[in-house]
Design a protein around this motif. Structure first.
Motif, PDB file in Angstrom:
ATOM      1  N   TRP A 233      87.068  34.614  28.721  1.00 35.18           N
ATOM      2  CA  TRP A 233      88.344  33.603  28.351  1.00 35.18           C
ATOM      3  C   TRP A 233      88.688  34.091  27.516  1.00 35.18           C
ATOM      4  CZ3 TRP A 233      91.260  31.165  31.952  1.00 35.18           C
ATOM      5  CH2 TRP A 233      91.605  29.780  30.861  1.00 35.18           C
ATOM      6  N   LYS A 234      87.605  33.722  26.339  1.00 35.81           N
ATOM      7  CA  LYS A 234      88.145  33.142  24.809  1.00 35.81           C
ATOM      8  C   LYS A 234      87.949  34.628  24.583  1.00 35.81           C
ATOM      9  CE  LYS A 234      85.533  33.155  20.467  1.00 35.81           C
ATOM     10  NZ  LYS A 234      84.331  32.597  19.686  1.00 35.81           N
ATOM     11  N   ALA A 235      87.957  35.653  25.018  1.00 36.50           N
ATOM     12  CA  ALA A 235      88.441  36.699  24.944  1.00 36.50           C
ATOM     13  C   ALA A 235      89.773  37.335  25.163  1.00 36.50           C
ATOM     14  CB  ALA A 235      87.731  38.526  25.535  1.00 36.50           C
ATOM     15  N   ALA A 236      89.551  36.503  26.356  1.00 35.35           N
ATOM     16  CA  ALA A 236      91.624  36.695  27.140  1.00 35.35           C
ATOM     17  C   ALA A 236      92.891  35.351  26.459  1.00 35.35           C
ATOM     18  CB  ALA A 236      92.034  36.793  28.823  1.00 35.35           C
ATOM     19  N   LYS A 237      92.328  34.597  25.323  1.00 29.95           N
ATOM     20  CA  LYS A 237      93.115  33.603  24.854  1.00 29.95           C
ATOM     21  C   LYS A 237      93.899  33.132  25.760  1.00 29.95           C
ATOM     22  CE  LYS A 237      92.101  35.880  21.137  1.00 29.95           C
ATOM     23  NZ  LYS A 237      92.517  36.443  19.111  1.00 29.95           N
ATOM     24  N   VAL A 238      93.993  33.408  27.375  1.00 20.75           N
ATOM     25  CA  VAL A 238      94.852  33.005  27.985  1.00 20.75           C
ATOM     26  C   VAL A 238      95.240  31.340  27.934  1.00 20.75           C
ATOM     27  CG1 VAL A 238      95.562  31.809  30.672  1.00 20.75           C
ATOM     28  CG2 VAL A 238      94.033  33.528  30.079  1.00 20.75           C
ATOM     29  N   PRO A 239      96.771  31.357  26.821  1.00 22.19           N
ATOM     30  CA  PRO A 239      97.266  30.261  26.613  1.00 22.19           C
ATOM     31  C   PRO A 239      97.427  28.388  28.097  1.00 22.19           C
ATOM     32  CG  PRO A 239      99.296  31.231  28.193  1.00 22.19           C
ATOM     33  CD  PRO A 239      97.447  32.249  27.937  1.00 22.19           C
ATOM     34  N   ILE A 240      96.822  28.115  27.887  1.00 22.65           N
ATOM     35  CA  ILE A 240      95.618  27.663  29.035  1.00 22.65           C
ATOM     36  C   ILE A 240      94.821  26.340  28.098  1.00 22.65           C
ATOM     37  CG2 ILE A 240      94.784  26.808  31.118  1.00 22.65           C
ATOM     38  CD1 ILE A 240      96.631  28.842  32.694  1.00 22.65           C
ATOM     39  N   ASN A 241      95.011  24.747  28.109  1.00 25.07           N
ATOM     40  CA  ASN A 241      94.147  24.217  27.232  1.00 25.07           C
ATOM     41  C   ASN A 241      92.536  23.792  28.275  1.00 25.07           C
ATOM     42  OD1 ASN A 241      93.692  22.862  24.752  1.00 25.07           O
ATOM     43  ND2 ASN A 241      94.026  20.912  25.651  1.00 25.07           N
ATOM     44  N   ARG A 242      92.344  24.452  28.473  1.00 24.97           N
ATOM     45  CA  ARG A 242      90.385  24.205  28.555  1.00 24.97           C
ATOM     46  C   ARG A 242      89.622  25.784  28.617  1.00 24.97           C
ATOM     47  NH1 ARG A 242      90.041  24.261  34.232  1.00 24.97           N
ATOM     48  NH2 ARG A 242      87.860  24.566  33.915  1.00 24.97           N
ATOM     49  N   ASP A 243      88.436  25.712  28.993  1.00 24.87           N
ATOM     50  CA  ASP A 243      87.252  26.369  28.149  1.00 24.87           C
ATOM     51  C   ASP A 243      86.743  27.205  28.832  1.00 24.87           C
ATOM     52  OD1 ASP A 243      86.138  24.423  29.105  1.00 24.87           O
ATOM     53  OD2 ASP A 243      84.857  23.977  27.237  1.00 24.87           O
ATOM     54  N   GLN A 244      86.576  27.428  30.462  1.00 21.27           N
ATOM     55  CA  GLN A 244      85.932  28.073  31.191  1.00 21.27           C
ATOM     56  C   GLN A 244      86.693  28.358  32.404  1.00 21.27           C
ATOM     57  OE1 GLN A 244      82.838  25.473  33.187  1.00 21.27           O
ATOM     58  NE2 GLN A 244      83.634  24.053  31.396  1.00 21.27           N
ATOM     59  N   VAL A 245      86.318  28.880  33.230  1.00 21.89           N
ATOM     60  CA  VAL A 245      86.290  29.622  34.308  1.00 21.89           C
ATOM     61  C   VAL A 245      86.052  28.523  35.743  1.00 21.89           C
ATOM     62  CG1 VAL A 245      86.766  31.395  36.136  1.00 21.89           C
ATOM     63  CG2 VAL A 245      87.304  31.272  33.281  1.00 21.89           C
ATOM     64  N   LEU A 246      86.576  28.133  36.508  1.00 26.58           N
ATOM     65  CA  LEU A 246      85.606  27.378  37.697  1.00 26.58           C
ATOM     66  C   LEU A 246      86.867  27.936  39.011  1.00 26.58           C
ATOM     67  CD1 LEU A 246      84.293  25.388  38.485  1.00 26.58           C
ATOM     68  CD2 LEU A 246      86.073  24.276  38.338  1.00 26.58           C
ATOM     69  N   PHE A 247      85.987  28.483  39.660  1.00 27.25           N
ATOM     70  CA  PHE A 247      86.313  28.866  41.019  1.00 27.25           C
ATOM     71  C   PHE A 247      85.416  28.646  42.456  1.00 27.25           C
ATOM     72  CE2 PHE A 247      85.278  32.791  39.730  1.00 27.25           C
ATOM     73  CZ  PHE A 247      83.655  33.126  40.404  1.00 27.25           C
ATOM     74  N   PHE A 248      85.632  28.127  43.731  1.00 32.06           N
ATOM     75  CA  PHE A 248      84.435  27.718  44.380  1.00 32.06           C
ATOM     76  C   PHE A 248      85.206  28.926  45.883  1.00 32.06           C
ATOM     77  CE2 PHE A 248      85.367  24.738  42.812  1.00 32.06           C
ATOM     78  CZ  PHE A 248      84.390  23.071  42.376  1.00 32.06           C
ATOM     79  N   THR A 249      84.126  29.458  46.692  1.00 29.29           N
ATOM     80  CA  THR A 249      84.240  30.532  47.768  1.00 29.29           C
ATOM     81  C   THR A 249      84.072  29.874  48.941  1.00 29.29           C
ATOM     82  OG1 THR A 249      81.698  30.210  48.064  1.00 29.29           O
ATOM     83  CG2 THR A 249      82.624  31.611  46.162  1.00 29.29           C
ATOM     84  N   GLY A 250      85.049  30.801  49.573  1.00 30.92           N
ATOM     85  CA  GLY A 250      85.097  30.460  50.646  1.00 30.92           C
ATOM     86  C   GLY A 250      86.794  29.476  51.051  1.00 30.92           C
ATOM     87  N   PRO A 251      87.636  29.484  52.261  1.00 31.46           N
ATOM     88  CA  PRO A 251      85.950  29.748  53.908  1.00 31.46           C
ATOM     89  C   PRO A 251      86.004  31.042  53.848  1.00 31.46           C
ATOM     90  CG  PRO A 251      88.338  28.270  54.304  1.00 31.46           C
ATOM     91  CD  PRO A 251      87.985  28.727  52.818  1.00 31.46           C
ATOM     92  N   ALA A 252      87.109  31.857  53.865  1.00 31.30           N
ATOM     93  CA  ALA A 252      86.298  33.022  54.116  1.00 31.30           C
ATOM     94  C   ALA A 252      85.686  34.351  52.789  1.00 31.30           C
ATOM     95  CB  ALA A 252      87.811  33.870  54.125  1.00 31.30           C
TER      96      ALA A 252
END
Length: 447
Positions: A233-252
């Motif tokens: 996340w730090k390396a990509a410098k995505v212009p979104i004001n947050r500090d980490q990636v968050l995701f949840f798996t499923g249902p597939a």
């Protein structure tokens, strides 16, 4: 088409809180109408892809939310719509509950019909008629024109306290000092994800992930949630004001729900600002998907499979009730003689202006009570609120807004409204609280 309907209990908003309120009231023998603006029910869980449900448990693993909410999970499991309660591999909560939104939409309507509830979909409440602090009716706008719906008791489960506001009840918005609210998030799903590569990345570099992640148990548990990829996340410098990636798996098996976009400084009750928030959220979805394809292991061949029909709203307007739940009540795990629901979800406060999320965990038993007074607004006497718009501080809302907690307050509100009808109690505030708690316990609610 009729231009007038009438029932004992009128529930406005068919999200998780409204569903549980309507089902509970119907099961207690009241005639019930549920009003929903979309052509399907489920609220944030279906319209905004808020997923998974978290949490039904305390940090120690005690289940404190049951009742109608648990019945929904059990019935989803019976038809392959949920694996049930699984461990949260991030470690932020004890459990999360994945579900198939399309199966949930169908099951929810079946349960409403079983409880004798009449559903009026494609209907938006835009006027509330009040006389001497008593709501007489609400007016709907829809494809059939204007429709008046009369009732004895009303429940606001709109998420935005729309009915309370239109009725002239006391409402508040955002944090006390400046009215700013937690950011909105446009959630989206990706398919074609190699979750084995994600798991390996976590095991190879634990320092790159949320420190409470269940690293030692990843080989034995299904990977349900991921928080981190700080370096990427730090390396990509995505212009979104947050500090980490968050995701949840499923249902597939190859699917994830990404919770990373962040739209700040917008008021979800202002149509111009909400329109702008939707536009910004969808732009951020494309940025996030490209970032994940380019930087996150397992996502090289993944693609967007769906985006929420609307942006997810964490906070907007809420009632000023007879009691206002505070962060102290939550963190200290306070019990109340008029407690009508319990929750074990920690405070999860997304910064209205900054990048971070402030977390506060519950002491002692790991759960807190939600008092009945949080459901009763000031200024209107035959109205209850449930779900995201109950009476709390800005900080305490960061736990009560979660779906299982909303389901629990919905069941309590529906039960209280029906009990008021059955006992000829004109005002919900006058309902015998011990009787209400007894009825809830008989419905397998944990108090």
């Amino acid at each position: 088409m009729k231009n007038k309907f009438e029932a004992d209990v009128i529930v406005i908003g068919g999200g998780p809180a409204g569903l549980c309120a309507a089902i509970a009231a119907g099961r207690q023998g009241a005639s019930v109408i549920l009003i929903e603006r979309y052509g399907f029910v489920g609220g944030m869980s279906t319209a905004a892809s808020v997923y998974p449900w978290m949490t039904f448990h305390t940090a120690q693993g005690e289940q404190v939310i049951k009742g109608v909410a648990e019945e929904i999970v059990s019935r989803l499991m019976e038809r392959g719509g949920s694996p049930g309660h699984l461990r949260d591999t991030i470690g932020f909560t004890y459990s999360i509950t994945p579900y198939d939104a399309e199966i949930f939409k169908v099951l929810a309507v079946e349960m409403l019909k079983e409880a004798g509830v009449k559903l009026l979909a494609h209907s938006f409440v835009d006027e509330v008629f009040v006389s001497d602090r008593i709501i007489q009716s609400v007016r709907l706008t829809g494809k059939s024109g204007r429709i008046d719906v009369f009732g004895k008791q009303f429940i606001d489960t709109t998420g935005d306290a729309d009915v309370a506001y239109l009725a002239g009840a006391a409402t508040v918005k955002g944090r006390q000092e400046d009215g700013r609210t937690q950011p909105m998030t446009m959630k989206f799903r990706m398919r074609g994800v190699d979750l084995s590569a994600v798991r390996q990345a976590i095991q190879d570099n634990p320092d790159n992930f949320y420190p409470k992640t269940l690293f030692a148990e990843l080989d034995q548990l299904p990977l349900t949630a991921v928080s981190g990829f700080y370096a990427e996340w730090k390396a990509a410098k995505v212009p979104i004001n947050r500090d980490q990636v968050l995701f949840f798996t499923g249902p597939a098996d190859d699917e994830v729900l990404v919770n990373c976009t962040r739209v700040q400084g917008m008021d979800a009750t202002d149509i111009e600002q909400l329109t702008e928030a939707e536009e910004e959220g969808r732009k951020q979805v494309l940025l996030m998907a490209k970032f994940m394809q380019d930087y996150i292991p397992g996502f090289a061949k993944a693609s967007i499979s769906s985006v929420g029909a609307q942006i997810g709203v964490r906070e907007s307007r809420r009632i000023d009730g007879l009691y206002c739940l505070t962060i102290g009540d939550v963190v200290q795990g306070r019990r109340y003689t008029d407690g009508i629901a319990r929750s074990g979800y920690p405070v999860d406060l997304h910064d209205p202006t900054g990048k971070g999320v402030a977390a506060s965990f519950i002491e002692g038993s790991g759960a807190y009570d939600i008092p009945y007074g949080c459901l009763i607004p000031k200024g209107v006497d035959n109205l209850l609120a449930a779900g995201r718009c109950i009476s709390t501080t800005h900080e305490a809302l960061a736990t009560t807004r979660l779906t299982p907690s909303c389901m629990a307050t919905g069941e309590a509100a529906g039960t209280a409204a029906a009990l008021a009808i059955a006992t000829n109690t004109a005002l919900p505030a006058g309902v015998d609280i011990e009787k209400l708690r007894d009825v809830l316990r008989k419905g397998n609610v944990v108090l």
